[in-house]
Design an enzyme around this catalytic site. Structure first.
Site, short mmCIF file in Angstrom:
data_model
loop_
_atom_site.label_atom_id
_atom_site.label_comp_id
_atom_site.label_asym_id
_atom_site.label_seq_id
_atom_site.Cartn_x
_atom_site.Cartn_y
_atom_site.Cartn_z
N SER A 310 5.29 31.46 50.10
CA SER A 310 5.64 30.06 49.91
C SER A 310 5.64 29.33 51.25
O SER A 310 4.64 29.33 51.96
CB SER A 310 6.99 29.96 49.19
OG SER A 310 7.22 28.65 48.75
N ASP A 455 3.55 30.17 43.13
CA ASP A 455 4.50 30.56 44.16
C ASP A 455 4.83 32.05 44.13
O ASP A 455 5.28 32.58 43.11
CB ASP A 455 5.80 29.76 43.99
CG ASP A 455 6.73 29.87 45.18
OD1 ASP A 455 6.46 30.73 46.04
OD2 ASP A 455 7.70 29.12 45.25
#
EC number: 3.1.1.-
Length: 717
Positions: A310, A455
């Protein structure tokens, strides 16, 4: 402050002082190809049911028909009791979790007051404040030693006995290593014949092969570095220094052949393992990683293996695509001028979220992210440029497919900025994206058959198992900034470089009662979250199982926890100003200072092994540095070679060409020739050429973590 210091202070805020500030690395054609790949799956082909029915015929819905469940039939549990009790039980558990959360907040508040008014008073409080004022590691180390002297921690270092490592074995081994090393050095200095030197060297090598292992006799136990603010037991430090000297003696021994040295260092490297820096997600909290990386870089302990997820993937990409000299110029407050992902106004965000379901625009993020990745650089190109191994964790948009750890082995031609975007695609913030691969002509194409990814923090924030699988990593250094995890970080017996001051390090933070209540509440919270997940009671907002953001492992052998402030939550999706980034850099460095000595001791042995391994490796010239060497020749992955061999333009024309290829290729080719006629094989190769090309791009993809080991666990049971 004199004029040179003022000039230096101004330079770190000047955007023109950072390298390539005005340069746009990415080609507009690459963004256009990425946009086409994103929109490819969204277009619907116009197909009529037959010649007499129109396209998109309106059909009145049957009101009596049951609505399709959000989950598939196989996922939805059945049974009367499950249907009746699911929601009441879910509300009861959530209510109890809320009560536990409130009790946990009160407990932590009590511990803070206890430490402030009981543990930290008088001179040691002033010494601790002086410690946290330091922005340079050398000054920090002096302040830490002064605090250790005041608390009596220096006397603890001089005592060999300690429950968390085998001091008797280490003491005996240090004497044996010193004696063996002295004998070899003396014989080499006196010019003794090889028949005398070789037995002494073999004895030294045998000792090294027996003790150079991960956490041998507990010398890498974090508890050994958690009783003082600086350093560890004198015996442990003496052992590490002696092992390094012995490795250097073996490396410089002219009586041992280069081949024997290579096999020896290869054995040590396999047993000792590798170190990796793991950068967690956390939105804009991830900018604390810049300070952590700067502290490790300035002290020469930045690992070559780096993984990011991320927001941490953006920081990892910057580190892995730049050299040390470039990083020292980049990791300054002026870098904030290049962080422009959230520059749009609130009206644009609301309109985009209403139209697309995402707050940010994917193409804009791709353009801004490409600067941190030096344009459309691939994982392999980054490794060849800097010698650093970049890893990015991505999760498929399908909730049941396994995750992927992209690096120069599993996906060498994958474009880094596409992997960073995929790893940062939080549902509701950024829509899932397509990974892109660079073809031989330099153009980009969809990777993994156009599947979309999102993600990585949702399931594998810290991919320790995959790192161990690919690179033998067994010493992860984790920089953890996830806000929902930082709130629950508490080490009741102290952490590396941060001992408990109560009862001279042998007490508990907040007293035994405070630590016991904190641990009980935290374990109870974890228990109820696992109950909800295993009973499949949790809903799935945005089609995602969110339980893993709490239940996965977020720590490593060393875990660095930068201290956040309440305003960080307000700016969690905002670009930092140079002043805010300067504070985050400073806090990140200070949080890493207590870990420096532990990391130095680990890398002291690891770097000595790698230096000997690369110096005497038959595939690498001794003059080549690890950081500056490239990979010449074709990849040696057997799977890649097999797939290359089946491509039409790679087929050998005669037996001599066939014999020159690898043994695996020869076996596969001969086996195929026995099973199929030659004409059928040619037709098959023509019809499946495109498939093999796509398979070649995906040939080395290995999947990550729990999904990878689930089948093996079932077999063991």
């Amino acid at each position: 402050m004199n004029s040179p210091e003022k000039s230096a202070a101004c330079d770190i805020y000047d955007p023109k002082s950072i390298p390539d500030y005005d340069r746009e690395f990415i080609d507009p054609d690459d963004l256009r190809q990425f946009e086409n790949a994103l929109n490819d799956n969204e277009s619907n082909s116009l197909v009529a049911l037959n010649d007499w029915r129109p396209i998109y015929q309106r059909v009145r819905k049957n009101r009596g028909r049951r609505k399709k469940p959000r989950r598939t039939t196989d996922e939805t549990r059945e049974g009367v009791l499950y249907t009746v009790l699911k929601w009441p039980f879910l509300f009861i558990v959530f209510g109890w979790i809320t009560v536990l959360g409130f009790a946990y907040a009160l407990t932590r508040f009590y511990i803070v007051l206890y430490e402030r008014w009981v543990s930290w008073r008088g001179k040691k409080e002033s010494l601790r404040r002086e410690l946290w004022k330091q922005t340079d590691y050398n000054n920090w180390l002096k302040a830490a030693q002064a605090l250790d002297n005041h608390l009596g921690n220096q006397q603890w270092k001089e005592i060999d006995e300690y429950a968390y490592y085998d001091h008797l074995t280490i003491n005996k081994l240090v004497n044996q290593l010193r004696k063996a090393r002295t004998d070899v050095e003396l014989q080499m200095r006196n010019g003794v014949s090889s028949s005398t030197v070789i037995p002494a060297t073999e004895e030294l090598c045998a000792l090294l092969e027996g003790c150079v292992k991960n956490n041998f006799a507990g010398v890498e136990n974090p508890r050994l570095y958690s009783e003082t603010y600086s350093g560890t037991k004198n015996l442990v430090q003496e052992y590490i220094d002696e092992v390094e000297k012995c490795i250097q003696v073996v490396s410089n021994n002219k009586w041992v052949s280069n081949e024997d040295k290579y096999h020896h260092f290869k054995h040590l490297d396999t047993n000792f393992g590798r170190t990796a820096l793991c950068l967690s997600g956390g939105a804009t909290f991830a900018y604390y990683h810049f300070g952590v990386a700067r502290a490790l870089l300035d002290n020469g302990v930045l690992p070559e293996i780096i993984t990011g997820t991320s927001g941490g993937a953006l920081v990892a990409a910057l580190i892995a695509t730049r050299t040390d000299e470039e990083l020292k110029q980049l990791l300054v407050p002026a870098l904030a001028h290049r962080i422009r992902a959230s520059s749009e106004g609130m009206a644009s965000w609301i309109w985009r979220w209403w139209r697309t379901g995402a707050r940010f625009d994917t193409i804009t993020w791709a353009r801004e992210c490409s600067w941190f990745c030096r344009g459309s650089t691939t994982f392999k190109e980054a490794y060849e440029r800097t010698g650093r191994i970049l890893n990015v964790s991505c999760v498929p948009s399908d909730p049941h497919s396994p995750t992927i750890l992209a690096n120069y082995l599993t996906s060498p031609n994958c474009v880094i900025w596409s992997a960073v975007l995929a790893s940062a695609a939080v549902p509701g913030i950024l829509n899932p994206v397509v990974l892109m691969t660079k073809k031989r002509d330099g153009t980009l194409a969809p990777y993994s058959f156009g599947h979309k990814w999102k993600d990585g923090s949702l399931r594998t924030d810290i991919p320790i198992r995959a790192l161990n699988l690919h690179f033998n990593v067994n010493f992860p250094i984790v920089s953890q900034v996830n806000p929902h995890i930082n709130l629950f970080f508490f080490s009741s017996r102290g952490s590396v470089g941060r001992p408990v001051t109560h009862r001279r390090g042998r007490g508990w933070r907040g007293g035994f009662l405070g630590s016991a209540i904190e641990q009980y509440i935290k374990l109870d919270l974890n228990k109820w979250l696992r109950v909800l997940r295993h009973l499949e009671l949790l809903p799935r907002p945005l089609g995602q199982d969110w339980s893993e953001i709490w239940l996965q492992k977020f720590s490593g052998t060393i875990t660095i926890w930068p201290k956040t402030i309440p305003s960080d939550f307000y700016y969690i999706l905002s670009d930092p100003t140079p002043e805010r980034l300067a504070r985050m850099l400073n806090v990140g460095q200070q949080s890493a200072f207590p870990m420096i000595q532990f990391i130095k001791n680990r890398l002291k042995i690891e770097n000595a092994i790698l230096k000997g391994l690369h110096q005497y490796s038959p595939a690498v010239s001794p003059a080549q540095s690890r950081r500056k060497r490239g990979h010449a020749g074709k990849p040696s992955d057997p799977m890649v070679e097999r797939l290359d061999h089946n491509l039409p333009d790679r087929q050998p024309d005669n037996k001599e060409d066939l014999s020159d290829s690898s043994g695996i290729d020869s076996n596969v080719s001969s086996r195929d020739s026995c099973l199929q006629p030659s004409s059928n094989r040619r037709n098959r190769r023509r019809s499946t050429g495109n498939i093999f090309q796509e398979m070649r791009r995906q040939s080395a993809v290995f999947f990550d973590d729990s999904d990878l080991y689930a089948e093996d666990d079932k077999k063991v049971e």
